[in-house]
Design a protein around this motif. Structure first.
Motif, PDB file in Angstrom:
ATOM      1  N   HIS A  91       0.855  -1.189   0.000  1.00 57.15           N
ATOM      2  CA  HIS A  91       0.000   0.000   0.000  1.00 57.15           C
ATOM      3  C   HIS A  91       0.888   1.234   0.000  1.00 57.15           C
ATOM      4  O   HIS A  91       1.660   1.453   0.931  1.00 57.15           O
ATOM      5  CB  HIS A  91      -0.907   0.000   1.236  1.00 57.15           C
ATOM      6  N   LEU A  92       0.806   2.019  -1.047  1.00 54.44           N
ATOM      7  CA  LEU A  92       1.536   3.279  -1.128  1.00 54.44           C
ATOM      8  C   LEU A  92       0.602   4.387  -0.656  1.00 54.44           C
ATOM      9  O   LEU A  92      -0.441   4.606  -1.258  1.00 54.44           O
ATOM     10  CB  LEU A  92       2.006   3.538  -2.560  1.00 54.44           C
ATOM     11  N   VAL A  93       0.976   5.054   0.399  1.00 56.34           N
ATOM     12  CA  VAL A  93       0.128   6.088   0.996  1.00 56.34           C
ATOM     13  C   VAL A  93       0.075   7.299   0.071  1.00 56.34           C
ATOM     14  O   VAL A  93       1.085   7.684  -0.528  1.00 56.34           O
ATOM     15  CB  VAL A  93       0.671   6.483   2.385  1.00 56.34           C
ATOM     16  N   THR A  94      -1.094   7.897  -0.029  1.00 53.73           N
ATOM     17  CA  THR A  94      -1.273   9.076  -0.865  1.00 53.73           C
ATOM     18  C   THR A  94      -0.352  10.214  -0.430  1.00 53.73           C
ATOM     19  O   THR A  94      -0.075  10.392   0.761  1.00 53.73           O
ATOM     20  CB  THR A  94      -2.739   9.561  -0.820  1.00 53.73           C
ATOM     21  N   ALA A  95       0.078  11.002  -1.405  1.00 53.50           N
ATOM     22  CA  ALA A  95       0.884  12.185  -1.100  1.00 53.50           C
ATOM     23  C   ALA A  95       0.081  13.199  -0.287  1.00 53.50           C
ATOM     24  O   ALA A  95       0.658  14.065   0.366  1.00 53.50           O
ATOM     25  CB  ALA A  95       1.377  12.828  -2.392  1.00 53.50           C
ATOM     26  N   ALA A  96      -1.234  13.061  -0.297  1.00 51.21           N
ATOM     27  CA  ALA A  96      -2.088  13.964   0.485  1.00 51.21           C
ATOM     28  C   ALA A  96      -1.824  13.824   1.985  1.00 51.21           C
ATOM     29  O   ALA A  96      -2.213  14.682   2.765  1.00 51.21           O
ATOM     30  CB  ALA A  96      -3.554  13.702   0.177  1.00 51.21           C
ATOM     31  N   ILE A  97      -1.148  12.754   2.372  1.00 51.91           N
ATOM     32  CA  ILE A  97      -0.776  12.531   3.768  1.00 51.91           C
ATOM     33  C   ILE A  97       0.741  12.652   3.873  1.00 51.91           C
ATOM     34  O   ILE A  97       1.478  11.768   3.433  1.00 51.91           O
ATOM     35  CB  ILE A  97      -1.222  11.134   4.264  1.00 51.91           C
ATOM     36  N   GLY A  98       1.206  13.733   4.416  1.00 53.42           N
ATOM     37  CA  GLY A  98       2.634  13.879   4.668  1.00 53.42           C
ATOM     38  C   GLY A  98       3.450  14.542   3.569  1.00 53.42           C
ATOM     39  O   GLY A  98       4.567  14.970   3.805  1.00 53.42           O
ATOM     40  N   ALA A  99       2.933  14.604   2.378  1.00 49.50           N
ATOM     41  CA  ALA A  99       3.626  15.274   1.270  1.00 49.50           C
ATOM     42  C   ALA A  99       2.618  16.141   0.526  1.00 49.50           C
ATOM     43  O   ALA A  99       2.519  16.119  -0.698  1.00 49.50           O
ATOM     44  CB  ALA A  99       4.272  14.256   0.344  1.00 49.50           C
TER      45      ALA A  99
ATOM     46  N   GLU B  69     -10.148  13.437  -6.522  1.00 50.53           N
ATOM     47  CA  GLU B  69     -10.402  13.616  -5.102  1.00 50.53           C
ATOM     48  C   GLU B  69      -9.673  14.842  -4.567  1.00 50.53           C
ATOM     49  O   GLU B  69      -8.495  15.043  -4.847  1.00 50.53           O
ATOM     50  CB  GLU B  69      -9.928  12.393  -4.291  1.00 50.53           C
ATOM     51  N   SER B  70     -10.388  15.628  -3.784  1.00 51.95           N
ATOM     52  CA  SER B  70      -9.745  16.713  -3.056  1.00 51.95           C
ATOM     53  C   SER B  70      -8.790  16.086  -2.038  1.00 51.95           C
ATOM     54  O   SER B  70      -8.824  14.870  -1.805  1.00 51.95           O
ATOM     55  CB  SER B  70     -10.792  17.553  -2.330  1.00 51.95           C
ATOM     56  N   ARG B  71      -7.948  16.893  -1.417  1.00 52.20           N
ATOM     57  CA  ARG B  71      -7.021  16.348  -0.431  1.00 52.20           C
ATOM     58  C   ARG B  71      -7.757  15.619   0.692  1.00 52.20           C
ATOM     59  O   ARG B  71      -7.413  14.471   1.013  1.00 52.20           O
ATOM     60  CB  ARG B  71      -6.115  17.453   0.117  1.00 52.20           C
ATOM     61  N   PRO B  72      -8.795  16.211   1.314  1.00 52.19           N
ATOM     62  CA  PRO B  72      -9.513  15.466   2.357  1.00 52.19           C
ATOM     63  C   PRO B  72     -10.163  14.182   1.839  1.00 52.19           C
ATOM     64  O   PRO B  72     -10.169  13.160   2.527  1.00 52.19           O
ATOM     65  CB  PRO B  72     -10.576  16.460   2.845  1.00 52.19           C
ATOM     66  N   GLU B  73     -10.684  14.218   0.627  1.00 52.57           N
ATOM     67  CA  GLU B  73     -11.274  13.000   0.045  1.00 52.57           C
ATOM     68  C   GLU B  73     -10.210  11.941  -0.204  1.00 52.57           C
ATOM     69  O   GLU B  73     -10.445  10.756   0.025  1.00 52.57           O
ATOM     70  CB  GLU B  73     -11.991  13.336  -1.270  1.00 52.57           C
TER      71      GLU B  73
ATOM     72  N   ARG C  13       2.232  19.144  -0.386  1.00 51.14           N
ATOM     73  CA  ARG C  13       2.562  20.071  -1.481  1.00 51.14           C
ATOM     74  C   ARG C  13       2.704  19.349  -2.816  1.00 51.14           C
ATOM     75  O   ARG C  13       2.686  19.978  -3.874  1.00 51.14           O
ATOM     76  CB  ARG C  13       3.805  20.887  -1.154  1.00 51.14           C
ATOM     77  N   PHE C  14       2.839  18.032  -2.791  1.00 45.63           N
ATOM     78  CA  PHE C  14       2.952  17.254  -4.016  1.00 45.63           C
ATOM     79  C   PHE C  14       1.612  16.667  -4.470  1.00 45.63           C
ATOM     80  O   PHE C  14       1.530  16.089  -5.549  1.00 45.63           O
ATOM     81  CB  PHE C  14       3.980  16.127  -3.851  1.00 45.63           C
ATOM     82  N   TYR C  15       0.590  16.795  -3.629  1.00 42.73           N
ATOM     83  CA  TYR C  15      -0.722  16.277  -4.026  1.00 42.73           C
ATOM     84  C   TYR C  15      -1.419  17.347  -4.858  1.00 42.73           C
ATOM     85  O   TYR C  15      -1.696  18.444  -4.397  1.00 42.73           O
ATOM     86  CB  TYR C  15      -1.589  15.910  -2.822  1.00 42.73           C
ATOM     87  N   THR C  16      -1.702  17.009  -6.097  1.00 41.39           N
ATOM     88  CA  THR C  16      -2.338  17.953  -7.000  1.00 41.39           C
ATOM     89  C   THR C  16      -3.251  17.216  -7.966  1.00 41.39           C
ATOM     90  O   THR C  16      -3.057  16.031  -8.237  1.00 41.39           O
ATOM     91  CB  THR C  16      -1.279  18.766  -7.784  1.00 41.39           C
ATOM     92  N   LEU C  17      -4.222  17.911  -8.471  1.00 38.76           N
ATOM     93  CA  LEU C  17      -5.100  17.362  -9.513  1.00 38.76           C
ATOM     94  C   LEU C  17      -4.570  17.707 -10.906  1.00 38.76           C
ATOM     95  O   LEU C  17      -5.088  17.228 -11.907  1.00 38.76           O
ATOM     96  CB  LEU C  17      -6.519  17.915  -9.354  1.00 38.76           C
TER      97      LEU C  17
END
Length: 95
Positions: free
Chosen positions: A54-62, A76-80, A64-68
């Motif tokens: 399981h690779l954790v989403t960048a939305a958790i801990g990274a 998905e938005s960051r909270p989603e 600034r790298f989570y983008t659409l």
């Protein structure tokens, strides 16, 4: 199935697995599919895969790298994304 010369081995990496569906549709719909096709969770989760990573989403801990912007399939938005990541991890518990 993967075709290799005799004596050779391979690792097949997949972006999604059968239990991921549970995270997207919910337990009731997932149970309906299991019943319709006469499948069980152990068949889908335990008998199809040697290992699950399981690779954790960048939305958790990274964050600034989570983008659409760099993935047209991502909606998905960051909270989603964080909520979905948790559901995906729980879907594979027991493997």
């Amino acid at each position: 199935r993967c075709s290799l010369p005799e004596g050779r081995h391979a690792v097949l990496l997949m972006d999604r697995g059968t239990m991921d569906v549970l995270a997207y549709v919910g337990k009731d719909q997932f149970d309906d599919v299991l019943e319709e096709f006469n499948w069980t969770v152990p068949q889908l989760r335990d008998q199809r895969y040697e290992a699950v990573v399981h690779l954790v989403t960048a939305a958790i801990g990274a964050e600034r790298f989570y983008t659409l912007e760099n993935n047209k399939a991502r909606m998905e938005s960051r909270p989603e994304a964080i909520a979905l990541d948790g559901r995906l991890a729980r879907a594979w518990v027991g493997h």
